[in-house]
Each structure stands twice: as C-alpha cells, then as structure tokens.
Scaffold this active site. Structure first.
Site, short mmCIF file in Angstrom:
data_model
loop_
_atom_site.label_atom_id
_atom_site.label_comp_id
_atom_site.label_asym_id
_atom_site.label_seq_id
_atom_site.Cartn_x
_atom_site.Cartn_y
_atom_site.Cartn_z
N GLU A 79 -1.71 -6.74 9.66
CA GLU A 79 -2.76 -7.12 8.90
C GLU A 79 -4.22 -7.32 9.81
O GLU A 79 -5.09 -7.02 9.33
CB GLU A 79 -2.42 -8.25 8.18
CG GLU A 79 -1.45 -8.07 6.72
CD GLU A 79 -1.93 -7.08 5.82
OE1 GLU A 79 -3.23 -6.90 5.45
OE2 GLU A 79 -1.31 -6.32 5.20
N SER A 329 34.72 -53.01 -21.65
CA SER A 329 35.46 -53.74 -20.49
C SER A 329 35.26 -53.55 -19.08
O SER A 329 35.68 -54.05 -18.17
CB SER A 329 36.95 -53.39 -21.00
OG SER A 329 37.45 -53.96 -22.03
#
Length: 644
Positions: A79, A329
C-alpha cells in the site's frame, strides 16, 4: 538581505502559527477510532468475549503489537512503500498517479498513502477532488500529531473487513477464529487485501475475488520480512468460506464489565459452560443453572456462568449468579462452625433429633421422619433440621446473622424483619456469589475476603471464624459424591421451601465451587432437590481442577446429649371442632411424643405405620367423630370433628 531574511522568517512563523491554530481549531475527527467494541480477557490475556461498537459494528482497538510483523511488512509493501519516510503525502506516488490519469483518462493508481487512507477511514467522504484535498491536509495533520506506529494502529483498527467487520483484530476473529497475533502469511495477506475492496472481496461471497486480492498482496514482495519462498507457499493456502462465531464466553460478566482483564480462566470457563449446556437436558422445564468456581486463597473467580445464555424459555439474559434466592440447608455448615467456635458442641456430641416446638415454630425434617440420638457430625452430613434449629436457638439468630455479615455476605431479610430461627433452614435471601464467598471463608480457615473478578491488589482477609471451627466443618463434609467423582471434596446441598431452588456447594484445599438450579421466575419445581439436580453438576465442576483433597473426619459418639425439653404429643390436623367434607381420605397428622404412635377413631385403632406421625382414615359417612393419638409413654391427645 537581512530584511528579506526577516520577511521570510516572519512569513514562516505566520504560516506555522496559522497551521497550529488550524490544527487546534479543526482537530482530526477521532470519534470512529475511539468508538471500539468491548473486549473481556482472561487472566492470561486470552479473549473471553467481545461486544460490538455503537451501530452494531465489530471493531476492536488494534495496535502494531497486536499483529505479526509479516502483516505490517506486507501492508507497507502493498500500500505505501515509502510510509516510514514521507510526511503523510508521498509526492512521488502523487505525481505518478497524476501522470497515469492524464495519459489514460481515468484513475489507475490513487497515490494515497496509508496516512491518507487513515484520514479517509476517520472521516468517510464521497471520492471527489475536494475530498482528496481534505485527505491530503488531514494526512499531514495526522503525521504532525502522531507517530508512524500510532498511525498504523489507526489503520489496523479501522480497515474494513467486509460487512460490519472493521479492523484486523475483528477480521481475524471473524474469518479465522483466532487472535490476530497468530495470523499466518496467507491469512494476513487476505485481511490486507480485503481492506481494498471489502464488499467485492468477501471470501464467503466472492471467493475468487478474495483469492485475487490476497495473492496481489503476497506478490508485493518489497519487504525483507516476507521471503519469496514464504509468499509462494501462502499462494496455495485455502480461503475461509464462512464467518466464524465471535468469542462469547462469560456473556453475563462481559455485559457487566464490558472491557478489560478478568481473573477468569478461558479453559475453565469454556468447560463450565459446556457442563451447564449439557446439564440443561436433565432439568425440569424452564429451569436454568448458575455455576461459579473460584480459587480460595486469592478469592479469584476462575469461571462464572450466570445462566443458559442461548437456551429457549430459560431467561438466558438474566445473570442468575446475582439473583437473591433461599439457600435452604446450604447455610447449615456456617451455623455448625459457629457452634464449634463457641464450644457449644463438638463433632461427637450427641443431639436429639426428635419432635420439638420452638414457640409456634415446629420444624420438621425433609422426609418428615426423625433420627433420634445422633452425633453432631452425622446431623450435619444428613442435613437434619431439628438439631440445626436447636443449635441456632442456643446461639441466637442475631449472633448467627452477625457472623454472616462479618464474612461480608449479609442475609437478605424481609423489610423490617429481624433474624429468627428459620434462618437455620435458609429463611433469608442469598445470591450464588454470596454463598460462594461464605464457603470460601470455610475453605480458607475462617478468613473472609471479597471475591475478585478483576486482577489487582486484594483486600486483606479478616479472621471471622476460628480456624479449627472452619476446619472441622470441612473435615465432616469431606465425603464421596453419591454418583462418583473426585474425592476429598467437602460438599453440602440445599433445597429451598417449595422446591424452588436447588443448591450444591463444595470446596477442597484450593478451590471452592457453587451450583444453583431453579426457574428464573421462582416458581416451584416439584420433586426437585439439591442432591438430585445440583450435586451431580458440582461433582463435574470440581473434577475440572487439579485435586487438592481434604481429609475426612471419622467420629464416634462420646459426649452426653444436650439437655433438651421433651416435646409433648400434639395433634396437628384436624384441629378441634373442624368441619370437613365427606368423600375423601383424611390425613391425621401429629407431632411430638415418643414413637410408636397409635391412631384411633372413636376408640378403635386405624391402620398406621408405627414409625410415622401420620395416618390415613376414610370417614364412613357424615357425623361426629373422636380422633385420638397415643404415644409409647401413654400420653394422649385428640379432637372431636364433624364430617358433613
């Protein structure tokens, strides 16, 4: 000469000042670069979950260090070969592009630098000469403000990758299902090429165009980091033909924290979520699961699954690890630890599990039976209710609630209510997170500290229980799982009133885990228990971590029983003077007294089991009847009722 130099200097100074003023007045529009999605990582930096940026775009902040060097090399080669040297604009490339345009009458190469591409990505505009001029000025401005590596980071964050995917990190996850640092040569080239024409080169829709885009990048061999041999090998690599699912581990926690590192372990989190998903098939309709696993010492949570995220009809979006529920419990181990600390009992102390009322409160065991004389250790293992309530009556509910508060996890009580005896059996609200913290206190020798979801400094632990008391509870509860699993785990189950919540909590010498099962709307699950629904899941979770077994405690009854007032024989149902409808069996229920019991109607015994405290009777027709119950010591109670 001096005057000319002064004028030139003044002009340069004025231009520089104007440029500075323009730069401050019109800064680069960085909103898109800053609007990145959320990313949650585990304790080793691995991605757990990602969230989209505003507008549903998958965009993650990406820097040069987040990608392999060969990707940067190919990007620059393909690029902008003079990227590291130009000031944002490449005069040579611009001149070449202009000459090609003049000679052929159309754009052959755009002459855009990577910096100019960043300017366009930050502020998308129609492709016009005016837009090109603005990009040129913005590129110079970006080079003035940022380093080359920072500009590359902006490109790597914003580069389009097809559809609603932007940036190399997001593209790597979507197209290859792995972090961008692990991209090979062919994969990196595809993502670089895809940014040129993200719509026309999508590999899932246009594989031939995607291959051409990738190969074009691979053939741009200007960077020494990319050898010709490596590029040639990459040319034959296959292309991805479909999008990969983005990471979605710990989705509830991701929505809560959104960004940054956590204490979670990606491998454990994935395994726990798999267990959760597989276990859904064993649950009642509409029931869900929440699971937590933590390392005891640092209190670091290693896995948190807040619910069935993708399951239908299970309210998967709710984080049920933070839902307030009755623990049943599962609170008893903390109560027994307090009793050990206060010297009220020891594991071998004998308790009486016989009917007893506490004012108007007359608790019963889960199976409606009674064990008689039993050691404290066995009473805890068997989760008997009467011994637990008896202990709480002697310790005081406020004292027990104070321990829970000191541990950092206060029980949620109804507005205006004070702690009372039902607290022993789960008569208060807790979250799974809170219960995990309480069990971590037991596992850590009575030291309390907050759970941690983020790495960093830890709060200093506080001693809220004597170590020997916590260790006794762990040794008592260290027992095999009924259906098999790791050994040396201390575990306890809990079932809330009405079978709305099923719990299983456990710990070894290094880890603590908790499982909650229930319906998100709190409706009952008939027949559900913690032992049946939650405990098998807990066994699988504890099997995920390296074994660190606790030594079980063997107990023989040695001590004298605690003095308890005898519970008188009582008729619970029907009450005196009751008027009942004819045509159905009548269940006569009693409490107290010494078994075996004899149930009589008008002086004649009716069939009953000697060990039970209830009997069924079919009234022969309307009329008045006298119901009587006799116990083994000759005590009697009764009531006259009418059947109509």
């Amino acid at each position: 000469m001096r005057r000319r130099f002064a004028i030139i200097s003044l002009v340069i100074f004025a231009l520089a000042g104007a440029a500075w003023a323009l730069d401050r007045a019109l800064p680069p529009p960085m909103a898109r670069a800053l609007a990145v999605g959320g990313e949650l990582t585990d304790r080793n930096g691995r991605t757990l979950s990602v969230l989209p940026a505003a507008g549903g775009v998958w965009r993650l902040a990406t820097g040069v260090d987040d990608v392999p060097p060969h990707l940067v090399a190919m990007l620059v080669a393909a690029e902008d070969r003079r990227f590291w040297h130009h000031p944002g604009v490449d005069p040579i490339a611009m001149a070449r592009a202009a000459a090609q345009w003049a000679r052929r009458g159309h754009v052959v190469s755009g002459g855009s630098t990577l910096t100019m591409q960043v300017a366009r990505l930050l502020e998308p505009r129609p492709r016009t000469l005016r837009a090109k001029a603005i990009e040129t000025l913005r590129a110079i401005q970006l080079e003035w403000r940022y380093s080359k590596r920072e500009i590359l980071g902006l490109w790597l964050t914003l580069a389009p990758q097809g559809g609603n995917i932007e940036g190399i990190r997001a593209g790597s996850l979507v197209w290859f299902g792995r972090p961008s640092r692990q991209l090979d040569m062919a994969e990196a080239a595809l993502l670089v090429g895809l940014a040129r024409q993200p719509t026309r080169s999508r590999p899932d829709r246009h594989p031939a165009a995607a291959r051409r885009a990738r190969d074009s990048v691979l053939l741009s061999r200007a960077a020494p980091a990319v050898s010709e041999q490596d590029a040639d090998m990459a040319l034959g690599a296959p292309l991805p033909l479909r999008r990969q699912p983005l990471p979605r581990l710990a989705p509830h926690l991701a929505r809560q924290l959104r960004n940054g590192p956590t204490t979670l372990d990606a491998g454990l989190q994935r395994a726990v979520e798999t267990i959760l998903t597989e276990s859904l098939a064993t649950l009642p309709d509409r029931a869900s699961i929440a699971i937590m696993l933590a390392e005891t010492g640092p209190r670091a949570v290693r896995a948190l699954a807040g619910g069935a995220w993708m399951a239908q009809n299970r309210a998967g979006a709710l984080d049920l690890s933070a839902a307030i529920r009755s623990p049943g419990s599962a609170l008893k181990p903390l109560l027994y630890a307090l009793a050990f600390q206060e010297g009220l009992v020891m594991p071998a102390t004998l308790l009486s599990d016989m009917p007893r009322s506490f004012g108007s409160y007359a608790p019963e065991n889960f199976d409606h039976g009674f064990a008689g004389q039993i050691t404290v250790a066995d009473a805890l293992r068997q989760s008997l209710n009467l011994p637990a309530v008896s202990l709480l009556a002697q310790l005081g509910p406020v004292r027990f609630a104070g321990l829970l508060k000191d541990a950092g996890f206060s029980p949620r009580l109804p507005a205006g209510a004070d702690p009372s005896l039902p607290l022993a059996l789960g008569g208060a609200g807790f979250t799974l997170r809170g219960m995990l913290g309480l069990y971590a206190t037991l596992a850590d020798g009575g030291r309390s500290a907050p759970l941690a979801l983020r790495p960093g400094p830890r709060a200093q632990a506080r001693q809220v229980l004597e170590p020997h008391a916590a260790q006794l509870v762990g040794a008592i509860l260290a027992q095999p799982f009924p259906a098999g699993g790791p050994t040396g785990i201390a575990w306890k189950t809990g079932t809330s009133w009405g079978a709305r919540d099923a719990w299983a909590m456990g710990f070894d010498a290094r880890h603590v885990a908790g499982v909650w099962v229930g319906r998100p709307d709190g409706t009952p699950m008939p027949g559900a228990t913690g032992a049946r629904l939650a405990l098998p899941i807990l066994a699988r979770v504890m099997a995920l971590v390296p074994p660190a077994p606790l030594a079980p405690l063997q107990v023989r009854a040695q001590a004298a029983p605690l003095a308890e007032a005898p519970d008188r024989l009582r008729l619970l149902f029907p009450p005196p003077g009751a008027v009942l409808e004819d045509g159905a069996d009548l269940v006569i229920r009693s409490a107290g007294g010494q078994r075996p019991l004899i149930f009589m109607v008008d002086g004649a015994p009716i069939g009953s089991e000697p060990a039970r405290r209830e009997a069924r009777w079919q009234p022969p027709g309307p009329g008045h009847y006298r119901i009587t119950v006799l116990d083994a010591e000759g005590s009697a109670t009764g009531a006259t009722i009418r059947i109509r």
